[in-house]
Design a protein around this motif. Structure first.
Motif, PDB file in Angstrom:
ATOM      1  N   LEU A   2       0.813  -1.218   0.000  1.00  0.00           N
ATOM      2  CA  LEU A   2       0.000   0.000   0.000  1.00  0.00           C
ATOM      3  C   LEU A   2       0.844   1.265   0.000  1.00  0.00           C
ATOM      4  CD1 LEU A   2      -2.832  -0.966   2.479  1.00  0.00           C
ATOM      5  CD2 LEU A   2      -2.983  -0.749   0.028  1.00  0.00           C
ATOM      6  N   LYS A  26      -0.823  -4.142   3.441  1.00  0.00           N
ATOM      7  CA  LYS A  26      -1.728  -5.009   4.179  1.00  0.00           C
ATOM      8  C   LYS A  26      -1.120  -6.399   4.212  1.00  0.00           C
ATOM      9  CE  LYS A  26      -6.509  -6.458   4.329  1.00  0.00           C
ATOM     10  NZ  LYS A  26      -7.778  -6.540   3.618  1.00  0.00           N
ATOM     11  N   THR A  85      -0.522   1.716   6.043  1.00  0.00           N
ATOM     12  CA  THR A  85      -1.212   2.504   5.018  1.00  0.00           C
ATOM     13  C   THR A  85      -0.347   3.639   4.477  1.00  0.00           C
ATOM     14  OG1 THR A  85      -2.216   3.653   6.862  1.00  0.00           O
ATOM     15  CG2 THR A  85      -3.563   2.039   5.727  1.00  0.00           C
ATOM     16  N   ASN A 126      -3.206   1.040   9.713  1.00  0.00           N
ATOM     17  CA  ASN A 126      -4.646   1.148   9.561  1.00  0.00           C
ATOM     18  C   ASN A 126      -5.346   1.299  10.895  1.00  0.00           C
ATOM     19  OD1 ASN A 126      -6.846   1.063   7.652  1.00  0.00           O
ATOM     20  ND2 ASN A 126      -7.447  -0.787   8.740  1.00  0.00           N
ATOM     21  N   LYS A 178      -3.602   8.029   6.799  1.00  0.00           N
ATOM     22  CA  LYS A 178      -3.624   7.875   5.346  1.00  0.00           C
ATOM     23  C   LYS A 178      -2.445   8.570   4.668  1.00  0.00           C
ATOM     24  CE  LYS A 178      -7.135   5.312   4.471  1.00  0.00           C
ATOM     25  NZ  LYS A 178      -6.964   4.042   3.795  1.00  0.00           N
TER      26      LYS A 178
END
Lengths: 411, 454
Positions: free
Chosen positions: B167, B183, B218, B236, B263
């Motif tokens: 990611l 992930k 993330t 996350n 994020k």
């Protein structure tokens, strides 16, 4: 000492001024009394007081009517003489003094339409697929919850109720994806009272979380009608900003895009200062022989509405519940995911300590002034009036013009 | 009460930013004027098309022939000029046609600023990484023909992970190392010279309840430009972790930030401050030496933050995300300088640092100029009229430019101070609020004492 003295002096002056004012006031009162007007609050006997109050109120009403009649007459005269009638004064309201937002969708925005063509709802809204709605509840559901759901089922065509059981909402979303549902509605109940609504696009649509309040069920509405099984027409008003537009499309995607106009059923989502009011009506057009100029007040309306002066078409409404108010709490990107979800919009209460920003916090997000969407002449913001106008003017035409619906009432 | 007055933003220093959105558009935002310039969208490149949604972008803002690489959803990487948006050439993302581009989206893209293989000046090196973990390095020779054909000189492809989804991926300042995380993939670091894994993180131990939180990174970044050993990663489950590869495999510092996934993470130039943005639109700066929150960037930012960019010279950062605003913040006062509404969900933002050296006056209209002057007068009297100077500089030789740059480098430290001066008013306001807060606090403490007393 000196200061004290000064203070006392100023006090004395103040007192003097006050006395003066009081005297003036008393004089005025006396004058009024002399003119035969009695202030109702001075009367101690309740019966008499209310009598006088009613009388005063009636007088005011009569005066107002006279004023309006005089204005109308003047207008008429001006029209007959071929002059420009005096422009009507538009009341200054919070709504029409609101600052314009840059996020308002404009009808000539090609990016907006390109975005619309590509978003999650485009399959349903382009009529490539039919909407199929799964309705479920929170874990616990009783009393008004089931009643509300049974009414929702009658409002939304092709809606299916599934018992929640003990399933996770994510599992339900998976299930709905496999069964080709296009949206999921979750009614959340707290203390036996529905208090939140979750509307979710499936398979990858956004998740909107609404607060639900002021729920009135069908049986509690006076003179309610019973809806038929026709596909309803949809009226969405004031979903003008970019976020509002998206919410509007989300709501639109729940309902079928080909309403049966024979059914004369209309579902309204009216947005006013970020509160979305839901109403469900049946309407009928009645043609009435207009009375012979007995009231001049209705003349303007007559000229506006019917081309043939003898016949007047009136839209009558009958409400057939439920009735509730929604307020958006959050809009999440993707389906339901509380832990790893990304939000497109979250309601933040005290976003900033600055004064200007506290004002900013109250900025409406879905809807901004109808300044530029407004047609000539301000008309009443009354919800029922809007619906009636919609029914009348659009009549049997589609409510879903290419650009019509999000501009709200443009008629 | 609805708002019936306009909100004034302080405006931002002259800068140029490029934003990328889900419709594949690139929008250029420019602000003119020394102080209080209102940024505006000046250009829009490409046509709206969802299949061309921008996934990653990288800019190489060198002085001569700057380049901008854009990875699209359709599986092509376009290299274009950040000045006028002309596409130089396109490179397919996946080499073998068996893989569909949609399944294997690009997550990391880096355009090397260093001339890697000592080739001619008309070549560039691209580093890409996809969700499935296919990393590749390609050096591309730009043909002189205007059609934009390009020949791939040398390419190396390797797989970073066996399972899971990548990611985040980043290349460090010296461009020798790259990090990956995602992930089910712990943060790991690869040597780009010989494509070997040199370090991988270890998942943190189970907590007191014997619960194990699944690995899900993330966002990640290197702490400083010249040190590849320190990594900051966001997970996350809203954790921010600092890894030091020279120390240990488990995080050195780890703390929570709010309740939604981290994020975006961006590093500051000073080497210890990082900016973190999360899924519900909260943006904050953190001192990673101690792991303490320096402060949040307050404002009406309500959509997930997808990208944060730090301006290489000015003390500003830009953030963008799902609320379709690009917001420019002052890093010292953490005040919103300005926000521009861009209509689409934004995915990336980059700064074009060369903008300040470019001509300012020809672009600006005469009324705008007068406005600038007015603004300058309002803001501060001791401010130099730099635009004029710049105009002269642009006419003169490059040698002078270089000198100026040196000067700038020395001035760099001064710039924030100047800025602070100009925002005294804002500061005062803040102080006022702080005072209030402190008062409240003292009250609270009194109450507490009272409570404790009986």
């Amino acid at each position: 000492m000196g200061r004290k003295r000064k203070a006392s002096e100023s006090e004395a002056e103040d007192a003097f001024e006050k006395e003066k004012e009081n005297e003036e006031y008393r004089n005025k009162q006396q004058q009024k009394k002399k003119a035969g007007e009695i202030v109702p609050s001075m009367i101690r006997n309740k019966e008499r007081r209310s009598e006088v109050h009613a009388k005063l109120k009636h007088q005011k009403k009569v005066e107002k009517r006279k004023k309006i009649q005089a204005r109308d007459a003047a207008e008429k005269r001006a029209l007959e003489l071929g002059e420009e009638p005096q422009p009507r004064s538009v009341p200054r309201t919070i709504e029409n003094t609101r600052e314009l937002d840059e996020t308002v969708c404009k009808p000539d925005d090609e990016e907006l339409f390109a975005g619309n063509d590509a978003d999650e709802f485009s399959v349903v809204l382009k009529r490539e697929g039919t909407p199929k709605v799964l309705i479920t509840t929170a874990r616990f559901n009783s009393t008004r919850g089931p009643a509300f759901i049974s009414e929702l089922l009658s409002v939304i065509p092709n809606a299916h109720y599934y018992k929640r059981g003990t399933y996770d909402l994510k599992k339900i979303v998976e299930y709905a994806k496999n069964k080709d549902f296009t949206s999921i509605i979750v009614v959340h109940t707290n203390r036996r009272e529905p208090d939140a609504l979750l509307i979710m696009g499936v398979p990858d649509g956004p998740t909107a979380h609404f607060k639900l309040s002021k729920l009135v069920l069908r049986k509690d509405i006076k003179n309610h009608g019973n809806p038929t099984s026709h596909k309803p027409e949809l009226v969405l008003t004031n979903f003008t900003t970019r976020l509002g537009h998206r919410i509007g499309r989300l709501i639109q995607s729940i309902f079928p895009q080909d309403p049966n106009f024979r059914g004369r059923r209309v579902v309204t989502f009216h947005n006013q200062r970020d509160f979305i009011f839901f109403r469900h009506h049946r309407y009928i057009f009645e043609s009435k022989e207009s009375k012979e100029n007995n009231s001049e007040g209705k003349k303007a309306k007559d000229a506006k509405l019917a081309k043939a002066p003898q016949e007047k078409v009136v839209a009558r409404l009958q409400e057939c519940g439920p009735r509730f108010t929604l307020k958006l709490i959050s809009l999440q990107h993707g389906t339901f995911d509380t832990k790893g979800g990304e939000y497109e919009w979250v309601h933040k209460r005290n976003a900033s300590p600055r004064v200007s920003d506290t004002l900013y916090a109250f900025l409406p997000n879905l809807y901004v002034s109808r300044k530029w969407t407004q047609a000539e002449g301000g008309f009443s913001c009354n919800l029922l009036w809007n619906i009636a106008l919609n029914c009348l003017f659009r009549g049997l035409e589609a409510f879903f013009g290419e650009e019509g619906w999000y501009l709200g009432t443009r008629c | 009460m609805p708002r019936t007055t306009t909100i004034e933003c302080p405006g931002c220093p002259p800068l140029r930013a490029l934003t990328f959105d889900v419709l594949g558009l690139i929008k250029v935002i420019e602000a003119h004027g020394k102080q209080g310039g209102v940024p505006k969208v000046v250009e829009r490149w490409f046509e709206p098309d969802t299949s061309k949604c921008v996934l990653a972008a990288s800019i190489n803002d060198r002085k001569i022939d700057p380049l901008l690489a854009v990875a699209r959803k359709s599986g092509v990487i376009e290299v274009c000029s950040p000045i006028n948006g002309d596409v130089r050439f396109t490179v397919p993302n996946v080499s073998d046609a068996s893989l569909r581009a949609e399944d294997d989206a690009v997550v990391g893209l880096h355009l090397f600023s260093r001339q890697k293989l000592e080739l001619t000046s008309r070549s560039c090196t691209l580093f890409t990484c996809t969700t499935k973990g296919n990393a590749s390095m390609r050096s591309i020779e730009i043909a002189d023909s205007p059609e934009g054909s390009a020949s791939v000189g040398s390419s190396r492809t390797w797989s970073v992970c066996a399972s899971g989804n990548i990611l985040c991926s980043k290349v460090d300042g010296s461009e020798n190392y790259a990090l990956f995380g995602g992930k089910g993939v712990e943060v790991n670091m690869w040597d780009l010279e010989n494509c070997t894994k040199i370090w991988a993180a270890k998942s943190p131990p189970k907590n007191s309840l014997d619960m194990f939180s699944p690995t899900w990174f993330t966002s990640a970044t290197f702490m400083s430009k010249d040190d590849h050993r320190k990594i900051v990663a966001g997970t996350n489950n809203h954790q921010v972790r600092l890894y030091d590869i020279s120390a240990q495999r488990r995080p050195v510092i780890s703390f929570d930030f709010r309740e939604t996934p981290i994020k975006a993470i961006a590093e500051d130039l000073d080497g210890y401050t990082v900016y973190i943005g999360n899924g519900s639109g909260d943006l904050a700066s953190v001192d990673m030496r101690t792991g303490k929150l320096l402060g949040c960037f307050l404002g009406k930012c309500s959509g997930s933050i997808r990208s944060i960019a730090r301006h290489p010279e000015l003390p500003v950062i830009a953030s963008c995300g799902l609320d379709s605003y690009i917001r420019i913040w002052d890093i010292k006062t953490r005040q919103l300088l300005s926000a521009v509404f861009l209509k689409q969900h934004l995915t990336n933002v980059v700064f074009d640092s060369n903008f300040a050296d470019k001509e300012v006056t020809p672009l600006a209209d005469p009324p705008l100029n007068t406005k600038q002057i007015a603004n300058e007068n309002e803001v501060s009297d001791d401010e130099e009229t730099l635009p004029v100077k710049r105009k002269k500089a642009s006419k003169k030789d490059e040698g002078i430019k270089k000198k100026k740059k040196k000067k700038k480098a020395t001035k760099d430290s001064e710039v924030p101070e100047e800025n602070e001066e100009s925002k005294k008013g804002a500061l005062k306001e803040k102080e006022g609020s702080k005072k209030l807060k402190s008062k409240k606090r003292s009250k609270r403490s009194k109450y507490e004492i009272v409570d404790d007393a009986p």
